[in-house]
Design a protein around this motif. Sequence first.
Motif, short mmCIF file in Angstrom:
data_model
loop_
_atom_site.label_atom_id
_atom_site.label_comp_id
_atom_site.label_asym_id
_atom_site.label_seq_id
_atom_site.Cartn_x
_atom_site.Cartn_y
_atom_site.Cartn_z
N ARG A 26 0.86 -1.18 0.00
CA ARG A 26 0.00 0.00 0.00
C ARG A 26 0.89 1.22 0.00
O ARG A 26 1.74 1.36 0.87
N ASP A 27 0.68 2.10 -0.93
CA ASP A 27 1.51 3.29 -0.99
C ASP A 27 0.97 4.31 0.00
O ASP A 27 0.39 5.33 -0.36
N GLU A 28 1.19 4.00 1.27
CA GLU A 28 0.73 4.85 2.37
C GLU A 28 1.20 6.29 2.19
O GLU A 28 2.37 6.53 1.90
N ALA A 29 0.30 7.21 2.41
CA ALA A 29 0.67 8.62 2.33
C ALA A 29 1.71 8.94 3.38
O ALA A 29 2.61 9.72 3.18
N ARG A 30 1.55 8.28 4.52
CA ARG A 30 2.47 8.62 5.58
C ARG A 30 2.84 7.42 6.44
O ARG A 30 2.21 7.18 7.47
N PRO A 31 3.86 6.70 6.05
CA PRO A 31 4.31 5.58 6.87
C PRO A 31 4.84 6.15 8.18
O PRO A 31 5.37 7.26 8.21
N LYS A 32 4.71 5.42 9.28
CA LYS A 32 5.22 5.95 10.54
C LYS A 32 5.36 4.88 11.60
O LYS A 32 4.97 3.73 11.39
N SER A 33 5.93 5.29 12.71
CA SER A 33 6.09 4.43 13.88
C SER A 33 6.77 3.11 13.57
O SER A 33 6.34 2.06 13.99
N GLY A 34 7.85 3.19 12.82
CA GLY A 34 8.61 1.97 12.55
C GLY A 34 7.77 0.98 11.79
O GLY A 34 7.21 1.28 10.74
N ILE A 35 7.67 -0.18 12.39
CA ILE A 35 7.04 -1.30 11.72
C ILE A 35 5.51 -1.25 11.79
O ILE A 35 4.82 -2.05 11.21
N LEU A 36 4.98 -0.24 12.50
CA LEU A 36 3.54 -0.21 12.72
C LEU A 36 2.75 0.20 11.49
O LEU A 36 1.64 -0.26 11.26
N ARG A 37 3.29 1.11 10.74
CA ARG A 37 2.55 1.55 9.56
C ARG A 37 3.51 1.63 8.39
O ARG A 37 4.22 2.60 8.23
N THR A 38 3.51 0.60 7.59
CA THR A 38 4.48 0.51 6.52
C THR A 38 3.78 0.39 5.17
O THR A 38 2.57 0.18 5.11
N ARG A 39 4.55 0.53 4.13
CA ARG A 39 3.97 0.45 2.80
C ARG A 39 3.96 -0.98 2.27
O ARG A 39 3.20 -1.30 1.38
N GLU A 40 4.85 -1.78 2.84
CA GLU A 40 4.84 -3.19 2.50
C GLU A 40 4.77 -3.95 3.82
O GLU A 40 5.53 -3.66 4.73
N PHE A 41 3.84 -4.87 3.91
CA PHE A 41 3.73 -5.59 5.17
C PHE A 41 3.14 -6.97 4.95
O PHE A 41 2.52 -7.24 3.91
N ILE A 42 3.36 -7.81 5.92
CA ILE A 42 2.88 -9.18 5.79
C ILE A 42 1.58 -9.33 6.57
O ILE A 42 1.49 -8.89 7.72
N MET A 43 0.63 -9.93 5.93
CA MET A 43 -0.68 -10.03 6.54
C MET A 43 -1.23 -11.44 6.33
O MET A 43 -0.99 -12.07 5.31
N LYS A 44 -1.91 -11.89 7.36
CA LYS A 44 -2.70 -13.10 7.17
C LYS A 44 -4.07 -12.59 6.77
O LYS A 44 -4.67 -11.82 7.51
#
Length: 679
Positions: free
Chosen positions: A140-158
């Motif tokens: 997700r091309d987040e407008a504003r990634p933040k807080s380290g690993i909490l809000r990222t543009r690439e992440f692993i999800m179940k």
Amino acid sequence: MRVSQMLLPTVKEEPAGAEAVSHKLMVRAGLVRQLAAGVYIYLPAGWRVMQKIAAIIRQEMDGIGCQELLMPVINPAELWEESGRYTEIGDELFRFKDRKGTPMVLAMTHEECITWVAAREIRSYKQLPQLWYHIQTKERDEARPKSGILRTREFIMKDSYSLDVSDEALQESYRKHIAAYDRIYRRCGLRFLMVQSDPGMMGGRTAHEYMAPSEAGEDDVVVCRGCGYAANIELAVARPQPLEALPVGAPGAAGEAAAASTDTTARVTLPAATAPAAERLQVVHTPGTRTIAQVTAFLGLPAQRLIKSLIVVTEQAAVKPAATARGAAGASAGTGTASGAPGAALGEEPRPAAWMVLVRGDHELQESKLRKLIGDFRMATADEVLALQAAPAGFVGPVRRAGGDGEGAVVEVTGLPILADEALRDGVYVGGANLEDHHLVGIVPADWGAPAGESVITEPLCAGPGEPVAAAWVDVRRVQDGDRCLECDAPVEIERVIEVGNIFQLGTKYSIPMGATYLDEDGKEQPIVMGSYGIGLARIAAAAVEQHHDDDGIIWPVSIAPWQVELVCVRPADDAQRALAERLYDELRAVGLEVLYDDRAVSAGIKFKDADLLGCPLQVVVGKKAADGIVELKERAGAAGVAALAGVPAGPGTRSELPATEVVAVAGARVAELLSALS
RNA sequence: CGGGGUGUGGCUCAGCUUGGUAGAGCGCUCGGUUCGGGACCGAGAGGUCGGCGGUUCAAAUCCGCCCACCCCGACCA
């Protein structure tokens, strides 16, 4: 694993710009590194944590009969055009073209893909229900990634998906997920809440979010300790603090006398609500008081006696499918003084609608609630306010006296449709007079609002041209700490949380447009009823760190710790120490424990600091007394940390000595104990 | 996207106001002394000062543009 041979780059200093504790600690402990904004590398120890979380999730998903598959990150854009999200979603969706020029996207979730599979492979009701999941990277091309690993543009999800024949059947799939999710978060050692959440305008009725309380979170939830009510603040409801009785003031005043705090002299007296409007309404000079705080200070009235009048404009009224304007007709049955279609004031076609939204002075507008009613909106600019209301921002209000403050002037309600928060149903208030530097005292919203007793409008409103909504009671206020629970009347609390998962009843939002149907018992084609369920793995890791750490570092719950035991050899140069440590390393592993063995020839302090930073639950230290066959066992959590791990009984103190011959059994037993406390 | 900030050795930062030889601590390498809570001494390696352009005899420093990253807001299946 031997520390001397592995990539475990611990760092003494905090990364520049890191705010969240989990961010600092995960970088310092050598678990992750940032590659770009919102893009992270998982180093070996960090990846072990992720794998452990994944393993727990797999066990629990498999446990409810959910089947694992794997869907690609690269999707043809065509698929997303079918569902409508290709245009619905903005810049957040990564788009690109392959070498042939075919438009592609990077999947941010996999509803399209799963529905594609369902559309082709599911034909009969006999094949349903189905539960499918995968653990995959999302983009997700987040407008504003933040807080380290909490809000990222690439992440692993179940993400898992349920396919059912009906809404009723979906409930069972939903229940299964709730059961699995409860176990997953519990096993991961998180304190968590399941809260009602907004299904959004994207369709679907019921939705819940799993939230881990933490200061680092980005969401607020309202929780009631009395009855267990819990909801995202975006849709939470509660009873507001009642109006405080104002002390009786000037003799002869018919109603409550104005008086604020003890040391302020009230400049105005609030009249009785029952007085005739013409007498009750009084324009007062309030120079330079544009904000609630200024008016409050100037008039000597508590903020809850003011009305905040917000003017908002909806710009997408023409684009959004206009919802039915139900409620509009009934709502116009107020005093009948309201007039003018929304949008008329602004004139022309792609009918932008403007509204006046009222909330009590001590309340805040919850934008998500208003958005549900009128669609996307924004606050009017100062110029627009002036144009719409013929009054400067800061002094607008729902009521004006024709001809200014002249005696006996006629009372008029603003030409804009009004949405009044229901907290204003009772009472007499002060609001803007629609005249620079003036306020109007004695406003009784009940006068021109919907008739008392009218139920609150919760359906989307969208007044088109010729369909004016004069005034309606709505719930658009943000719940505040200390408000009363509607269920049990206990005071509610607001908590900051990290969203670690969500569950949605999608319904047929994807199956209908994408043609995912089955034949029912009567041979009739029916759309598959779907549900979608997500869990962010990194967020579990980060939330665990947020909830379990101390000044020295991380205190992992055993279940997701990179290793269960860290074995420290204080002085490898000492033959007795080295020999004993090597032996214990083998023995600990032989009984099935996961062991990180710090065999480095560095000073003891470094190894102790690193062990605490990394946070493996148990530490076995081989030191001075190795020759006597004595080693030390330390529980990283200590007493305090143990208490934080809900339900885990306190173990041995910070560090205790015991014979090396016993430490393997003791450590094994303790790990088993810690694990079972989380199951 | 709006507002603010920062880019200098691997990391954390100073130097920039007032242009003139590129610095500290940590880390790293080598030697020695230490050796149970991020040791000490000595000797080293390592930097196109984010990029491009401009001003100037001279630019890390001044000016312009661009890029990256961080923070606040907007946004957020």
